[in-house]
Design a protein around this motif. Structure first.
Motif, PDB file in Angstrom:
ATOM      1  N   GLN A  57      19.614  -2.778 -29.688  1.00 57.89           N
ATOM      2  CA  GLN A  57      20.361  -2.274 -30.868  1.00 57.89           C
ATOM      3  C   GLN A  57      21.707  -2.026 -30.694  1.00 57.89           C
ATOM      4  O   GLN A  57      22.710  -2.498 -31.328  1.00 57.89           O
ATOM      5  CB  GLN A  57      19.452  -1.060 -31.309  1.00 57.89           C
ATOM      6  N   ILE A  58      22.286  -1.424 -29.446  1.00 61.75           N
ATOM      7  CA  ILE A  58      23.563  -1.012 -29.039  1.00 61.75           C
ATOM      8  C   ILE A  58      24.180  -2.524 -28.719  1.00 61.75           C
ATOM      9  O   ILE A  58      25.189  -2.388 -29.291  1.00 61.75           O
ATOM     10  CB  ILE A  58      23.571  -0.349 -27.871  1.00 61.75           C
ATOM     11  N   ALA A  59      23.393  -3.357 -28.173  1.00 62.42           N
ATOM     12  CA  ALA A  59      24.289  -4.429 -28.041  1.00 62.42           C
ATOM     13  C   ALA A  59      24.489  -5.135 -28.983  1.00 62.42           C
ATOM     14  O   ALA A  59      25.524  -5.999 -29.470  1.00 62.42           O
ATOM     15  CB  ALA A  59      23.220  -5.581 -26.972  1.00 62.42           C
ATOM     16  N   ALA A  60      23.641  -5.374 -29.910  1.00 66.56           N
ATOM     17  CA  ALA A  60      23.756  -6.015 -31.590  1.00 66.56           C
ATOM     18  C   ALA A  60      25.060  -5.345 -32.132  1.00 66.56           C
ATOM     19  O   ALA A  60      25.642  -5.940 -32.724  1.00 66.56           O
ATOM     20  CB  ALA A  60      22.362  -6.006 -32.318  1.00 66.56           C
ATOM     21  N   THR A  61      25.236  -3.973 -32.140  1.00 67.00           N
ATOM     22  CA  THR A  61      26.040  -3.369 -33.000  1.00 67.00           C
ATOM     23  C   THR A  61      27.523  -3.661 -32.233  1.00 67.00           C
ATOM     24  O   THR A  61      28.410  -3.848 -33.208  1.00 67.00           O
ATOM     25  CB  THR A  61      25.787  -1.827 -32.952  1.00 67.00           C
ATOM     26  N   CYS A 170      26.632   3.212 -34.013  1.00 63.99           N
ATOM     27  CA  CYS A 170      25.392   3.405 -34.583  1.00 63.99           C
ATOM     28  C   CYS A 170      24.576   4.783 -33.912  1.00 63.99           C
ATOM     29  O   CYS A 170      25.181   5.238 -32.812  1.00 63.99           O
ATOM     30  CB  CYS A 170      24.570   2.221 -34.035  1.00 63.99           C
ATOM     31  N   MET A 171      23.572   5.059 -34.484  1.00 67.78           N
ATOM     32  CA  MET A 171      22.753   6.240 -34.116  1.00 67.78           C
ATOM     33  C   MET A 171      21.560   5.824 -34.013  1.00 67.78           C
ATOM     34  O   MET A 171      20.911   4.925 -35.082  1.00 67.78           O
ATOM     35  CB  MET A 171      22.943   7.486 -34.924  1.00 67.78           C
ATOM     36  N   ILE A 172      20.726   5.857 -32.985  1.00 68.12           N
ATOM     37  CA  ILE A 172      19.400   5.509 -32.912  1.00 68.12           C
ATOM     38  C   ILE A 172      18.507   6.793 -32.826  1.00 68.12           C
ATOM     39  O   ILE A 172      18.745   7.541 -32.078  1.00 68.12           O
ATOM     40  CB  ILE A 172      19.215   4.652 -31.561  1.00 68.12           C
ATOM     41  N   VAL A 248       2.597   6.005 -36.269  1.00 67.78           N
ATOM     42  CA  VAL A 248       2.802   7.329 -35.458  1.00 67.78           C
ATOM     43  C   VAL A 248       4.248   7.554 -34.816  1.00 67.78           C
ATOM     44  O   VAL A 248       4.869   7.980 -35.332  1.00 67.78           O
ATOM     45  CB  VAL A 248       1.570   7.216 -34.159  1.00 67.78           C
ATOM     46  N   ASN A 249       4.384   6.884 -33.612  1.00 70.50           N
ATOM     47  CA  ASN A 249       5.752   7.202 -33.035  1.00 70.50           C
ATOM     48  C   ASN A 249       6.606   5.786 -33.607  1.00 70.50           C
ATOM     49  O   ASN A 249       6.326   4.620 -33.702  1.00 70.50           O
ATOM     50  CB  ASN A 249       5.772   6.994 -31.600  1.00 70.50           C
ATOM     51  N   TYR A 250       7.936   6.074 -33.893  1.00 71.85           N
ATOM     52  CA  TYR A 250       8.621   5.202 -34.698  1.00 71.85           C
ATOM     53  C   TYR A 250      10.138   5.189 -34.203  1.00 71.85           C
ATOM     54  O   TYR A 250      10.442   6.459 -33.894  1.00 71.85           O
ATOM     55  CB  TYR A 250       8.480   4.734 -35.935  1.00 71.85           C
ATOM     56  N   VAL A 251      10.950   4.476 -34.515  1.00 68.15           N
ATOM     57  CA  VAL A 251      12.563   4.669 -33.984  1.00 68.15           C
ATOM     58  C   VAL A 251      13.241   3.784 -35.183  1.00 68.15           C
ATOM     59  O   VAL A 251      12.880   2.904 -35.621  1.00 68.15           O
ATOM     60  CB  VAL A 251      12.737   3.910 -32.621  1.00 68.15           C
ATOM     61  N   THR A 252      14.528   4.467 -35.377  1.00 67.80           N
ATOM     62  CA  THR A 252      15.309   3.764 -36.315  1.00 67.80           C
ATOM     63  C   THR A 252      16.767   3.490 -35.635  1.00 67.80           C
ATOM     64  O   THR A 252      17.202   4.260 -35.051  1.00 67.80           O
ATOM     65  CB  THR A 252      15.381   4.530 -37.623  1.00 67.80           C
ATOM     66  N   THR A 253      17.320   2.554 -36.359  1.00 68.13           N
ATOM     67  CA  THR A 253      18.852   2.326 -36.030  1.00 68.13           C
ATOM     68  C   THR A 253      19.629   2.573 -37.407  1.00 68.13           C
ATOM     69  O   THR A 253      19.043   2.000 -38.553  1.00 68.13           O
ATOM     70  CB  THR A 253      19.118   1.266 -35.677  1.00 68.13           C
ATOM     71  N   ALA A 254      20.756   3.420 -37.386  1.00 67.61           N
ATOM     72  CA  ALA A 254      21.477   3.378 -38.703  1.00 67.61           C
ATOM     73  C   ALA A 254      23.002   3.372 -38.014  1.00 67.61           C
ATOM     74  O   ALA A 254      23.568   3.856 -37.057  1.00 67.61           O
ATOM     75  CB  ALA A 254      21.298   4.850 -39.254  1.00 67.61           C
TER      76      ALA A 254
END
Length: 258
Positions: A57-61, A170-172, A248-254
């Motif tokens: 995600q950081i690489a893509a941003t 971004c914030m993850i 259950v566990n999940y992650v988002t990018t904004a």
């Protein structure tokens, strides 16, 4: 009232919003952060999966090649609730200038010592996201992993976190969904059956659904662009990423608009 006084008062107000009981819980386990068979074993098991997501995600941003030797050279990354530094150290090895913050005073010396032993230069601080935001600092990426379910006021907390994200960056954020399955897996399974975590580590009532988190991030001025699940396979005894299973566990990018 001077600007300095205003910032000081904001920082004091932020400290008042910190949940002392939650800090005490993790501070009691501070010395075990880097023991892969200790109380943080579940986090060590999850960490490779978390890193795969974070790096991508950081690489893509920022348009970086994740396969380059030091793809995050020149980027400033903040890890909120850094604990012993399990995410800070890989980010530093990838070339980033890393700041790790945690409100639990005993965590930071553990993290700093391990970084020195690993030959890594990481800026560790005992502080909060709210206090950092009051200082006006901004970062190219903010990691906000497994923290929001432990704070007393998620809306105010995420608003402060969003202030720390530089425009176009971004914030993850990762957390735990709130439903019957998450209660069975994250509370009964992890704390009572497998005993991966001390009883009482999590409060199911503080878990946040993906739609709730998306709304909170949007209200904080961020644009959610991705949501992915962390799924545990008890047969393979490993974690994987899933674009469909956020139960259950999940992650988002904004992203913060440029």
């Amino acid at each position: 009232m001077t600007e300095t006084a205003t910032q000081s008062e904001r920082a004091a107000a932020a400290d008042a919003r910190v949940d002392a009981a939650e800090i005490a819980k993790f501070e009691a386990m501070a010395a075990e952060w880097w023991d892969p068979e200790g109380k943080f074993k579940p986090l060590h098991m999850l960490n490779p999966c978390r890193l795969d997501y974070v790096i991508a995600q950081i690489a893509a941003t920022h348009g970086r090649d994740p396969d380059a030797p030091r793809p995050f050279e020149g980027l400033r990354i903040l890890d909120i609730g850094c604990g012993g530094g399990l995410l800070c150290e890989p980010m530093a090895r990838l070339g980033a200038q890393v700041t790790g913050i945690d409100p639990a005073p005993r965590n930071i010396p553990v993290a700093a010592l391990h970084a020195r032993q690993s030959g890594l230069d990481i800026d560790y601080r005992v502080t909060t996201a709210e206090a950092m935001a009051a200082e006006g600092d901004r970062f190219d990426a903010v990691l906000n992993m497994e923290v929001v379910e432990h704070v007393p006021d998620p809306r105010a907390y995420l608003r402060a976190c969003a202030e720390l994200v530089a425009p176009g960056c971004c914030m993850i954020t990762s957390t735990i969904n709130r439903n019957a399955r998450s209660f069975a897996v994250a509370i009964l399974g992890a704390e009572y059956v497998m005993r991966w975590l001390p009883k009482g580590t999590h409060d199911w009532r503080k878990f946040i659904t993906p739609s709730e988190l998306e709304g909170l991030l949007a209200a904080a001025g961020l644009q959610p662009v991705d949501a992915t699940g962390f799924v545990f396979n008890p047969i393979a005894w490993s974690w994987r990423l899933s674009g469909r299973d956020l139960s259950v566990n999940y992650v988002t990018t904004a992203l913060k608009p440029a």
